[in-house]
Design a protein around this motif. Sequence first.
Motif, mmCIF file in Angstrom:
data_model
loop_
_atom_site.group_PDB
_atom_site.id
_atom_site.type_symbol
_atom_site.label_atom_id
_atom_site.label_comp_id
_atom_site.label_asym_id
_atom_site.label_seq_id
_atom_site.Cartn_x
_atom_site.Cartn_y
_atom_site.Cartn_z
ATOM 1 N N ALA A 177 -16.214 -25.220 71.074
ATOM 2 C CA ALA A 177 -14.888 -24.619 70.900
ATOM 3 C C ALA A 177 -13.779 -25.482 71.493
ATOM 4 N N ILE A 178 -14.044 -26.135 72.636
ATOM 5 C CA ILE A 178 -12.985 -26.906 73.287
ATOM 6 C C ILE A 178 -12.973 -28.368 72.869
ATOM 7 N N THR A 179 -14.040 -28.820 72.207
ATOM 8 C CA THR A 179 -14.066 -30.221 71.761
ATOM 9 C C THR A 179 -13.897 -30.356 70.252
ATOM 10 N N TRP B 137 -11.358 -25.961 63.732
ATOM 11 C CA TRP B 137 -12.421 -25.750 62.763
ATOM 12 C C TRP B 137 -13.713 -25.307 63.449
ATOM 13 N N ALA B 138 -13.949 -25.794 64.651
ATOM 14 C CA ALA B 138 -15.129 -25.351 65.394
ATOM 15 C C ALA B 138 -14.991 -23.878 65.782
ATOM 16 N N VAL B 139 -13.781 -23.485 66.207
ATOM 17 C CA VAL B 139 -13.529 -22.082 66.543
ATOM 18 C C VAL B 139 -13.733 -21.201 65.312
ATOM 19 N N LEU B 140 -13.204 -21.639 64.178
ATOM 20 C CA LEU B 140 -13.361 -20.876 62.941
ATOM 21 C C LEU B 140 -14.831 -20.756 62.546
ATOM 22 N N ALA C 103 -8.407 -15.714 64.276
ATOM 23 C CA ALA C 103 -8.060 -16.956 64.980
ATOM 24 C C ALA C 103 -6.544 -17.112 65.040
ATOM 25 N N GLY C 104 -5.872 -16.750 63.950
ATOM 26 C CA GLY C 104 -4.413 -16.811 63.946
ATOM 27 C C GLY C 104 -3.790 -15.854 64.938
ATOM 28 N N VAL C 105 -4.368 -14.668 65.051
ATOM 29 C CA VAL C 105 -3.863 -13.693 66.024
ATOM 30 C C VAL C 105 -4.081 -14.198 67.448
ATOM 31 N N LEU C 106 -5.266 -14.725 67.735
ATOM 32 C CA LEU C 106 -5.569 -15.224 69.077
ATOM 33 C C LEU C 106 -4.672 -16.393 69.468
#
Length: 263
Positions: free
Chosen positions: A115-117, A121-124, A163-166
């Motif tokens: 998620a942090i690297t 797109w990884a978060v999604l 993801a957009g809300v966050l």
Amino acid sequence: MMGPAHSLSGAAAWLGVGAAAAAAGHTMPWPVLVVGALITAGAALAPDLDHKSATISRAFGPISKTLCEVVDKLSYAVYKATKGPGDPRRTGGHRTLTHTWLWAVLIGGAASVAAITGGRWAVLAILFVHLVLAVEGLLWRAARVSSDVLVWLLGATSAWILAGVLDQPGNGSDWLFSAPGQEYLWLGLPIVLGALVHDIGDALTVSGCPILWPIPLGRKRWYPIGPPKAMRFRAGSWVELKVLMPAFMILGGVGGAAALNVI
């Protein structure tokens, strides 16, 4: 336990964490509460990657089916290589490697690093996978009669929207870890929690669960942790369907209300 009960217990567990955070004066932003509950509901199915007939094996078509077969063989190989003198012989890897605290921590840690690297797109991708699993677990009746493509579209659309809300200021992308570059580092926590809740649920069943591996207990390294046998039940039995699942719903509702300071 079966998939729906695992998902319900996972969501209830995260809502309980939200309630505890609110009681400690660190109320979660509501998007973190919602997204975390959905991720945990999905992650609570993931340890059954070692079982080719589990809910997760159907979630992504041939991809998840093949992955389950690979993980089953890997788990069996690890079991054979590490079993103690008191561990029984087995013919498969179900309820071994993926049903341990070590697996839960490794999978959650890997998700946080990704998620942090890996950026957005990884978060999604993390959200998509776990939201699809959450639909398969929480809405299993509808998922069974729906097209897989519709479920995937629902997961993808929900992942994009959430993801957009966050990402909005104050909505929780930097919840718990606020240093620059640590946005979404917390995504690994509901994944760890979901896996551990799954293991605890399986520990309540007749076969128990080797949660503590690789810590040996007596002559066994894969000791099946669980309550006294008289207190255990069979997966899919009336205890799970008529007692535990309603209890998870009630606990989740109370935890969510407390997390949002409604009660």
